[in-house]
Design a protein around this motif. Structure first.
Motif, PDB file in Angstrom:
ATOM      1  N   SER A 183       0.583  -1.078  -0.044  1.00 53.32           N
ATOM      2  CA  SER A 183      -0.062   0.001   0.026  1.00 53.32           C
ATOM      3  C   SER A 183       0.847   1.381   0.019  1.00 53.32           C
ATOM      4  N   CYS A 187       0.177   5.512   1.193  1.00 53.80           N
ATOM      5  CA  CYS A 187      -0.738   6.332   1.745  1.00 53.80           C
ATOM      6  C   CYS A 187      -0.572   7.833   0.950  1.00 53.80           C
ATOM      7  N   THR A 226      -4.022   0.570  -2.290  1.00 58.89           N
ATOM      8  CA  THR A 226      -3.446  -0.824  -1.821  1.00 58.89           C
ATOM      9  C   THR A 226      -3.282  -1.531  -3.475  1.00 58.89           C
ATOM     10  N   HIS A 270      -5.101  -2.997   6.050  1.00 57.18           N
ATOM     11  CA  HIS A 270      -4.206  -1.679   6.491  1.00 57.18           C
ATOM     12  C   HIS A 270      -4.876  -0.747   7.195  1.00 57.18           C
ATOM     13  N   ILE A 299       1.375   3.457   9.914  1.00 59.72           N
ATOM     14  CA  ILE A 299       0.448   2.484   9.463  1.00 59.72           C
ATOM     15  C   ILE A 299       0.711   1.167  10.147  1.00 59.72           C
ATOM     16  N   THR A 310      -0.171  -2.891   9.130  1.00 67.67           N
ATOM     17  CA  THR A 310      -0.747  -3.818   8.183  1.00 67.67           C
ATOM     18  C   THR A 310      -0.723  -5.336   8.744  1.00 67.67           C
TER      19      THR A 310
END
Length: 470
Positions: free
Chosen positions: A45, A47, A59, A109, A121, A123
């Motif tokens: 992914s 952001c 993603t 995520h 983040i 995951t």
């Protein structure tokens, strides 16, 4: 002992779990470039954010469903396919909140956002990595390692484990036990490798740990302290075998991050690789003539714990030594004097110094010395410091009130030491024992001062002749 993964996540703040400074791109970045970022960083992914605000996330699933399958132009801005305003969590959330959100919403995520700004983040990969990073997993990796470099790769995870356990609020005695278990496994695996290389030992032997490993109190800063007791049947011609065995194990430990002992308190030193009869002579000599060197050596050797080999070689030696030592008033007096050498770092009016605090020698070591002394006075077989204090309370060697105060003080100081090391590890630094009081809140400094005051009082009671019951 290992902590269950779901229990870990229950108490772990998400800011200890998240990946900080995640890969980002701007909303007008072409889809093609966003895909290249994922490939370059091997991530699933990206952001979408600028310096002031988090806008969304793209993603691999978005790329497949909205670009590849739909035939969308890769030159369009990434804002065309991003999930705008996705589900997020604040840094105050727990790891369990992340897990529940992922399971309920079927997402992989979770951005961590505070006041609109992206902080990190989490995951599914982060959760998997965390769940795998347990003491049991490191023990398994050490046991399955095909060679010493693979062992070293496993033990390199110990600092991360320590920081995680501290972050979860795990008691210090559990943390140090878990970390020591890994060192024990490394040692036993190296002994197996040495025997495989050298052949079966010519006579029975016992490899023992002393120092912090012996007490099961290892932290993020540990060197080697070990010795070997040989059967009295050993011949001079057998000694080269054990010299080679000790060298293989010691070199392997060093390669795995357990550095050579600066004081040469290792089985590679011929003095500490001797038949049982010689060891009996050592202890008898130290007890009969307790000079400064004898006090130091006795202090280290009273913390012996068997790691691998014939455990029967120490059974009678430990019991006989405790009995003889406790009955020798001169030796006990010297051990008391030795236990007072490491004073808590309190100045006039019991104030903490402005400089760095040595949380080992002036922090936990005074408790270690007192615990060893109580074990000696009560002929208690426990080796771990906390276990020794608890056993002394049960045996009446230490009063219930004094013992409770001492345990609370020890817990606070040992925990403060580990928290200091965990902060350094999270900052990418090598952990040490030098703590600046300025990094603590006024509340924390007050409690630390009180804890040092407890051990100072207990030392004064012993030094004045009131014994451990004061």
């Amino acid at each position: 002992m290992a902590l269950a993964a779901h229990q870990d996540l229950t108490v772990l703040p998400v800011d200890r779990l998240m990946t900080r400074n995640p890969v980002t791109c701007l909303a007008d970045t072409p889809i093609r470039q966003a895909a290249e970022l994922m490939a370059k960083h091997h991530i699933s992914s990206v952001c979408v954010a600028d310096a002031d605000r988090f806008h969304g996330i793209v993603t691999v699933r978005d790329m497949n469903a909205k670009v590849v399958a739909a035939g969308l132009s890769r030159d369009l801005p990434v804002s065309h396919i991003m999930s705008a305003d996705p589900l997020t969590l604040p840094p105050s959330a727990l790891g369990l909140d992340v897990l529940h959100m992922m399971m309920e919403r079927r997402i992989g995520h979770v951005p961590i956002v505070d006041a609109g700004r992206l902080l990190g983040i989490v995951t599914q990969t982060d959760l998997t990595r965390f769940q795998a990073m347990s003491s049991a997993e490191l023990v398994r990796r050490v046991a399955d390692a095909p060679d010493i470099p693979a062992m070293a790769k496993a033990t390199a995870g110990i600092p991360v484990l320590l920081a995680q356990l501290v972050g979860m609020g795990t008691p210090h005695a559990v943390i140090t036990r878990l970390i020591t278990d890994i060192a024990d496994t490394v040692t036993r695996q190296l002994l197996k490798r040495a025997e495989a290389e050298l052949g079966a030992p010519p006579v029975p032997y016992l490899w023992l740990a002393c120092g912090s490993q012996g007490r099961r109190e290892q932290t993020g800063v540990s060197d080697q302290d070990h010795c070997v007791i040989l059967s009295d049947d050993v011949a001079d011609t057998d000694m080269p075998y054990f010299a080679k065995l000790a060298q293989i194990v010691s070199d392997g430990l060093h390669a795995c991050g357990y550095v050579y002992c600066p004081g040469d308190m290792m089985a590679t030193n011929p003095r500490w690789c001797q038949p049982l009869r010689v060891w009996r002579g050592y202890f008898e000599g130290w007890i009969a003539k307790p000079n400064p060197e004898a006090q130091m050596l006795a202090s280290v050797m009273f913390d012996l714990r068997e790691i691998g080999g014939d455990v029967s070689l120490i059974a009678d030696l430990r019991a006989d030594t405790l009995a003889k030592a406790s009955q020798n008033s001169i030796f006990v007096a010297h051990m008391i004097a030795n236990s007072l050498k490491h004073a808590p770092p309190l100045g006039i009016f019991n104030r903490l110094p402005r400089g760095l605090l040595d949380m080992k020698h002036n922090g936990v070591v005074p408790f270690v010395d007192l615990g060893r002394l109580y074990a000696l006075q009560g002929q208690l077989p426990a080796v771990n410091t906390r276990a020794r204090i608890e056993a002394a309370i049960t045996a009446g060697t230490l009063s219930a009130t004094g013992g409770a105060d001492l345990l609370d003080a020890y817990d606070l100081i040992a925990t403060t030491r580990l928290r200091h090391q965990a902060r350094q590890i999270r900052a990418g630094q090598r952990p040490d024992n030098a703590l600046s009081p300025a990094t603590l809140s006024g509340f924390e400094r007050g409690h630390l001062r009180d804890a040092f005051g407890v051990v100072k009082t207990m030392q004064s009671a012993i030094g004045s002749g009131k014994g451990a019951l004061g």
